[in-house]
Design an enzyme around this catalytic site. Structure first.
Site, PDB file in Angstrom:
ATOM      1  N   LEU A 526       0.817  -1.209   0.000  1.00  0.00           N
ATOM      2  CA  LEU A 526       0.000   0.000   0.000  1.00  0.00           C
ATOM      3  C   LEU A 526       0.850   1.258   0.000  1.00  0.00           C
ATOM      4  CD1 LEU A 526      -2.692  -1.050   2.629  1.00  0.00           C
ATOM      5  CD2 LEU A 526      -2.848  -1.171   0.141  1.00  0.00           C
ATOM      6  N   THR A 533      10.684   1.053   5.654  1.00  0.00           N
ATOM      7  CA  THR A 533       9.325   0.899   6.168  1.00  0.00           C
ATOM      8  C   THR A 533       8.377   0.598   5.017  1.00  0.00           C
ATOM      9  OG1 THR A 533       9.747   2.438   7.973  1.00  0.00           O
ATOM     10  CG2 THR A 533       7.461   2.025   7.412  1.00  0.00           C
ATOM     11  N   ASP A 637       3.814  16.689  13.110  1.00  0.00           N
ATOM     12  CA  ASP A 637       4.052  16.370  11.691  1.00  0.00           C
ATOM     13  C   ASP A 637       2.734  16.342  10.922  1.00  0.00           C
ATOM     14  OD1 ASP A 637       5.579  15.863   9.466  1.00  0.00           O
ATOM     15  OD2 ASP A 637       5.635  13.697   9.774  1.00  0.00           O
TER      16      ASP A 637
END
Length: 926
Positions: A526, A533, A637
């Site tokens: 995805l 990661t 963030d």
């Protein structure tokens, strides 16, 4: 071996090329020239290509492909240099005594010439120089052969190129510290009077080349090579000669082109740029541009006009996670203690991940660092570790002066820095320039990314280095779907590491990987982020989830993020967390599966929005943020890529959820601010200015999230624009505090209210920014029914007050703009007639306008049919009738009544922490 590619003139880039298209009309006419070497203008670009252009027309004749001008290592674990491809100059990011970018007093060729040498800390430097000749057909650009020491050949067009390689070795560690390769053509400067040659202007970061007649200032032609120009050459007496050229900022070319476009010119004849520049009231400054291409970062000197934002000299460019220092202890959780230092060292095995946003852009010219080196070549000079001011950064404002200086002052100072005498430096010592400089690099705060294009790969055994904490859990916005991590209401603890990742026995699911209760298909990616990661589509106890996979070395970070998720996910606007599993090589986090990011919501018109209107999206965003702040958690963030849209529920509606808690900070009890000891958190273009200041007056607070949310608000409401402009200069514009809310400038009700809220959220100072509850209570989020009720309550409150009461005077102050001089003139005739039947209303009074709204609402059913039709249905049509005609009415009234925020009647309209809590004027007896 270099290869030649014949090509036609590239398709002009929209923007600059269109701006200059008018300049070319009347100046370019098709001519036929004999293609001899003397008729060619040879242009080298950053990617190593050499382009042959016609001097008369600028047409591309052929291109000679070769290796890039600058190549650095892709595996650096500690440091790197910034190189200038134009001359091989080197820059570092500071030392223990100095801050910001600094220029080293030698170039790569000089360093190679001085090698072998050794720095005072025992690091050895070696250099290698390799020369090659290419014999090229000037007609076709085909390479005939490469001339080597094996023997000569019949030359046609000789092009010499030199390759310099510098390496750094530490005998105490087997790993190579740093290496770089620099290539340049053998071409001495062209002799003769500067005025006899054409002048060339190039754009930094782009491939645009503009050629001008130095006598008249007439623009002759433009060419877009697609890659930044590094050098311009001509063929003279059987060899290349380098011609001077000026590099200008992209925005400066935009600025000049736009200014030219507003000047009236004759219908025919060339445009005289001398006349054009004489009308420009501006000044050009020399800056250092930091850019990035496929091979890494580079620097280039460029002229800018006074409207271009600059990164100040000496700005500390801290990494996103902050390197460890001698005074800082790295804890298991990834937190840091102690005071920071500019003597930077990186943890063993880590990757120095820089803050790109702090590097890319135009910087003020940095000072020159002078230091010592053992066994240095005499021509490099000598000195101690001191700095001198940069060269004069001013350049002439008028074009013909610019052309003359381009060959005299600028040519001499910029292309030949090595020819400056040692007397021009301040505080010079007796010897050895190199060693302490490179030693300072080892100790200096260097954070430059050594990045390469990440190749999509999904393998169980990853080769990436562990993530730095600041980049932990960042999912690439380039992925088609961003289903990055989030949270869920859960009391589950971290699972035992004893569970091993294993494939299922079911043949239909042989592609699945199972770790505890989590299963996923490694091929169903995805999204992916920095440092290895990945996010996969998977299953958790029969539920579709997003599986976030991280390196096991990130255990402390995983634990901290999961703890924050468990604490905060008891809210519908915080992404749900399910569980964490540990395999032999990775951590796996099961998270709520989402269908899109806010970026896709805004930029993809075909996306199913799940019934979410922009106002609802922003309200849910702030609701989730207010929940985090109530738990003393600062997200740090916020950006469109970290705000996700869930799939539709049973009613077909989606939810907006906050995700990616990798940079979240839990504030200790009794504290409302956090330190920057562990680096500057956030993402380029979405960070509050106080995070970037060298000496902020106070520690950052949760107000940094409000600023980021303000950027997101404008991004959503404008359909994808950013309040601080183009991404290249976005963070510099944030530092200067100059937002542009052009998409909200229209004088209509919704945009007036939105402009007020977004402007407050983007305040350059944190104190004036509203809190999350104050944002949610702003009239921007009020329904039509609430707006109408507010008008009625205000009118009732002021009904019996005299005109001299402070509250009435506050309401009428500035009322002329609210009622548009006389509100009678802006309502429909049937309503005017009906109002005159019962009482008189002053057309210049805001209070009387509110009274008319209240009375017509109370007697709506008694109004004539034509009046009801004009007003519309209550409440939506009715209140819009007035706010459309008087767009400032709601906001003005809300501000005027702020002093009554503590009154029970007005509690629904002002947040609990409203700044006004004194008794309302005229409230006695109410």
């Amino acid at each position: 071996m270099a290869s030649a590619v014949r090509g036609s003139r590239p398709w002009p880039r929209l923007g600059l090329q269109l701006q200059f298209a008018a300049l070319l009309l009347g100046t370019l006419s098709p001519q036929v020239h004999t293609l001899r070497p003397e008729n060619l203008l040879l242009v080298s670009t950053l990617d190593g290509s050499l382009h042959a252009l016609s001097k008369q027309t600028g047409d591309l004749k052929w291109t000679l492909r070769d290796d890039p001008v600058i190549e650095g290592p892709m595996y650096v674990t500690e440091m790197a240099f910034l190189s200038d491809p134009a001359d091989g100059s080197l820059y570092i990011l500071g030392t223990q005594k100095q801050q910001g970018l600094m220029k080293l007093p030698f170039t790569i060729p000089e360093l190679v010439h001085a090698s072998p040498c050794r720095s005072s800390d025992g690091v050895f430097y070696t250099g290698r120089k390799q020369d090659a000749w290419f014999v090229v057909d000037p007609e076709s650009g085909e390479t005939q052969m490469t001339l080597t020491t094996e023997g000569p050949s019949t030359p046609r067009l000789y092009i010499g190129r030199t390759q310099y390689t510098v390496t750094m070795h530490d005998p105490r560690a087997p790993a190579l510290r740093w290496n770089t390769t620099y290539r340049r053509y053998s071409a001495p400067p062209m002799d003769g009077s500067p005025g006899k040659y054409m002048s060339h202007l190039a754009s930094c970061g782009m491939g645009l080349l503009l050629t001008v007649d130095p006598g008249s200032g007439t623009v002759l032609w433009t060419q877009d090579l697609g890659v930044p120009v590094m050098g311009v050459y001509t063929w003279h007496q059987d060899g290349l000669r380098q011609l001077p050229h000026l590099t200008l900022a992209r925005d400066t070319l935009h600025f000049l082109a736009l200014r030219w476009g507003h000047i009236r010119l004759p219908a025919s004849g060339p445009r005289d740029t001398a006349t054009l520049f004489s009308t420009l009231d501006t000044q050009l400054l020399m800056t250092l541009y930091v850019g990035k291409d496929e091979t890494g970062f580079y620097v280039s000197k460029a002229l800018v006009h006074t409207g271009v934002a600059l990164v100040p000299r000496g700005l500390t460019l801290a990494p996103a996670d902050g390197p460890t220092t001698d005074e800082v202890t790295l804890q298991v959780s990834g937190e840091r203690e102690g005071s920071p230092s500019t003597a930077v060292r990186y943890p063993s095995g880590s990757v120095a991940l820089p803050s790109q946003w702090l590097l890319i852009g135009h910087h003020e010219l940095p000072p020159v660092l002078h230091t010592t080196m053992l066994r240095v070549h005499p021509t490099l000079g000598s000195g101690t570790a001191e700095t001198r001011p940069p060269e004069n950064t001013q350049a002439p404002a008028f074009f013909l002066e610019l052309l003359s200086l381009s060959r005299e002052k600028l040519w001499d100072s910029e292309l030949h820095p090595e020819e400056k005498t040692p007397d021009s430096y301040l505080g010079l010592g007796p010897q050895d320039l190199l060693a302490a400089s490179l030693t300072a690099v080892l100790l200096g705060g260097w954070i430059l990314f050594v990045m390469r294009q990440q190749q999509p790969q999904v393998v169980e055994k990853q080769q990436e280095t562990p993530l730095a904490p600041a980049d932990f859990a960042h999912i690439s916005q380039d992925a088609q779907s961003l289903h990055s991590g989030a949270s869920r209401r859960s009391q589950k603890r971290l699972q035992s590491p004893s569970k091993q990742a294993q494939p299922l026995d079911d043949p239909e699911a042989e592609q699945l990987t199972v770790v505890g209760k989590i299963s996923f298909n490694p091929k169903d990616v995805l999204g992916r982020g920095a440092g290895g990661t990945f996010v996969f589509r998977g299953q958790f106890e029969g539920r579709a989830v997003a599986v976030k996979r991280l390196l096991r070395e990130c255990f402390g970070l995983v634990r901290r993020e999961v703890q924050l998720l468990q604490e905060s996910d008891r809210h519908p606007n915080v992404l749900r967390y399910f569980c964490t599993e540990r395999g032999p090589q990775f951590h796996y986090i099961a998270l709520e599966l989402c269908r899109a990011s806010l970026q896709e919501y805004v930029e993809n018109p075909d996306l199913d929005r799940g019934g979410l209107e922009p106002e609802v999206v922003l309200q849910q965003l702030m609701s989730g943020l207010a929940h985090l702040h109530s738990l003393h958690i600062v997200h740090r963030d916020l950006k469109p890529g970290n705000i996700l849209i869930t799939g539709p529920d049973s009613q077909g509606l989606g939810r907006v959820v906050l995700s990616d808690f990798g940079l979240c900070k839990k504030l200790p009890a009794g504290r409302c601010s956090f330190s920057l000891h562990s680096g500057i958190p956030g993402t380029e273009g979405w960070m509050a200015p106080e995070l970037l200041q060298l000496l902020p007056p106070d520690s950052p607070t949760s107000a940094v999230d409000i600023f980021s949310a303000g950027c997101v608000f404008y991004y959503v409401l404008s359909g994808g624009s950013h309040p601080f402009g183009d991404s290249l200069y976005r963070q510099a514009n944030i530092l200067t505090g100059a937002p542009c809310l052009a998409h909200l400038e229209e004088e209509v009700h919704d945009k007036v209210v939105a402009r007020d809220l977004v402007g407050a959220m983007l305040s350059p100072l944190p104190q004036p920014r509203p809190s999350a509850p104050q944002v949610l209570a702003h009239p921007f989020f009020w329904s039509r029914a609430k707006q109408l009720q507010f008008f009625q309550d205000v009118s009732d409150w002021l009904e019996k007050e005299s005109e001299q009461e402070p509250l009435v005077r506050a309401l009428e102050a500035g009322g002329c703009a609210v009622v548009r001089d006389n509100w009678h003139e802006h309502i429909s005739m049937p309503l005017q007639t009906d109002l005159r039947k019962f009482r008189s209303y002053k057309g210049t009074s805001v209070r009387d306008l509110l009274r008319a709204v209240r009375n017509k609402k109370h007697h709506y059913r008694e109004l004539p049919v034509e009046v009801r039709q004009a007003l519309g249905q209550v409440p939506d049509g009715f209140v819009q009738y007035f706010t459309n005609r008087f767009p400032r009415l709601l906001l003005h009234t809300h501000r005027a009544m702020r002093s009554c925020a503590s009154e029970s009647l007005f509690l629904p309209y002002y947040p609990p922490d409203s700044e006004a809590r004194r008794p309302c004027p005229g409230a006695t007896g109410r």
